[in-house]
Design a protein around this motif. Structure first.
Motif: not given
Length: 327
Positions: A252-279
């Motif tokens: 599987e191809a996956i996205a990773i983030g630094a463990a130190s990435l703030p939770r809010s930022i990781a959440g927004v980035l993940t939500t953005t990707a999930m909302q636009h998965r096909t696009d």
């Protein structure tokens, strides 16, 4: 990061996405993402994801055109990037300190954010050659794509597990290696990435190549040797001039983030990707988003999810067990 900024980011975790995006706009954020070289899928997907993040949450993203999966893990480990794109089998090696590229060091400064799509080993040889099966690669000179990419890391190990040892496995840029293949200076190319890689699709459109598949016992041997590797199929309609589906190995191809990435930022980035998965995969013809059924998580993988990403994934309807989340 200043204490005041941490407090703001922490408060944002409970806010709706729109509110979080508004708050983020007041905080100057600049992240670096490790992607890949031209001709690979990560260079295309990374920019699409980064642009979506800029539009939806005003998070500025710059890009490092690395060799690919292993290089991206190292960039995050060295804090030279906060985001990266990797193949899960390579991420597994990093976390466990396996594979020669890790030098036995467990690289655990990153967390999984979200699944992207399937990736596979795509092996092709000139139609004029006598290479028709995987074992025909024994004693040959093959190109495995950029240094630090999934092909350079996984292809030699997968072939060795199947009892096949090429004479040389040479690293290089995708386009350059395909040109060397045309000129007869390489016998075959074995690239690992999003299915299909843009460079492989372009080569297939030009014609004159055969895609080389795996036999069942070869798939089993590779999967046994490389955690995160399993059976995959390159569909008949995936590439131009492909007359039948081809069995291979994949991850599987996956996205990773630094463990130190703030939770809010990781959440927004993940939500953005999930909302636009096909696009986000629109400019990668033939590919498709990851299948997210009940068994979407590879529980054998040691790579944990980022807590902020886990919140976003759960909000998207995906189950993420607590045991697989680590701050």
């Amino acid at each position: 990061m200043a204490r005041g900024r941490r407090a703001v980011l922490g408060a944002m975790m409970g806010a709706p996405l729109a509110a979080r995006a508004a708050e983020l706009s007041a905080i100057p954020l600049a992240l670096t993402m490790g992607t890949g070289q031209p001709g690979g899928g990560f260079s295309v997907y990374g920019q699409a994801w980064g642009q979506a993040a800029q539009k939806s949450a005003r998070i500025s993203v710059s890009y490092r055109a690395s060799g690919g999966s292993a290089a991206n893990v190292l960039l995050v480990e060295q804090n030279a990037a906060q985001l990266g794109l990797v193949v899960l089998a390579v991420a597994n090696q990093a976390w466990a300190g396996r594979g020669t590229w890790t030098s036995g060091v467990k690289l655990q400064g990153f967390r999984a954010l979200f699944p992207i799509c399937g990736a596979s080993l795509q092996i092709f040889a000139p139609a004029r050659s006598r290479i028709r099966r995987l074992r025909d690669l024994a004693g040959k000179v093959i190109g495995v794509g950029p240094a630090g990419g999934a092909g350079a890391v996984l292809a030699p190990e997968a072939l060795a597990a199947a009892g096949i040892r090429p004479r040389l496995a040479i690293e290089g840029l995708y386009g350059e290696q395909i040109d060397l293949l045309h000129r007869g200076q390489l016998d075959a190319c074995a690239f690992f990435g999003i299915t299909p890689l843009p460079s492989v699709r372009e080569a297939a459109a030009r014609g004159g190549f055969n895609l080389i598949g795996f036999a069942h016992d070869e798939i089993v041997a590779a999967a046994r040797a490389l955690p995160g590797i399993g059976a995959a199929v390159i569909g008949r309609h995936t590439l131009p001039h492909l007359s039948a589906a081809v069995a291979t190995i994949g991850s599987e191809a996956i996205a990773i983030g630094a463990a130190s990435l703030p939770r809010s930022i990781a959440g927004v980035l993940t939500t953005t990707a999930m909302q636009h998965r096909t696009d986000l995969l629109r400019d990668l013809p033939g590919s498709g988003p990851a299948r997210l059924g009940p068994g979407w998580i590879d529980h054998s993988s040691p790579v944990p999810f980022h807590p902020g990403a886990a919140v976003a994934l759960r909000a998207s309807g995906l189950g993420v067990p607590d045991a697989l989340i680590r701050g």
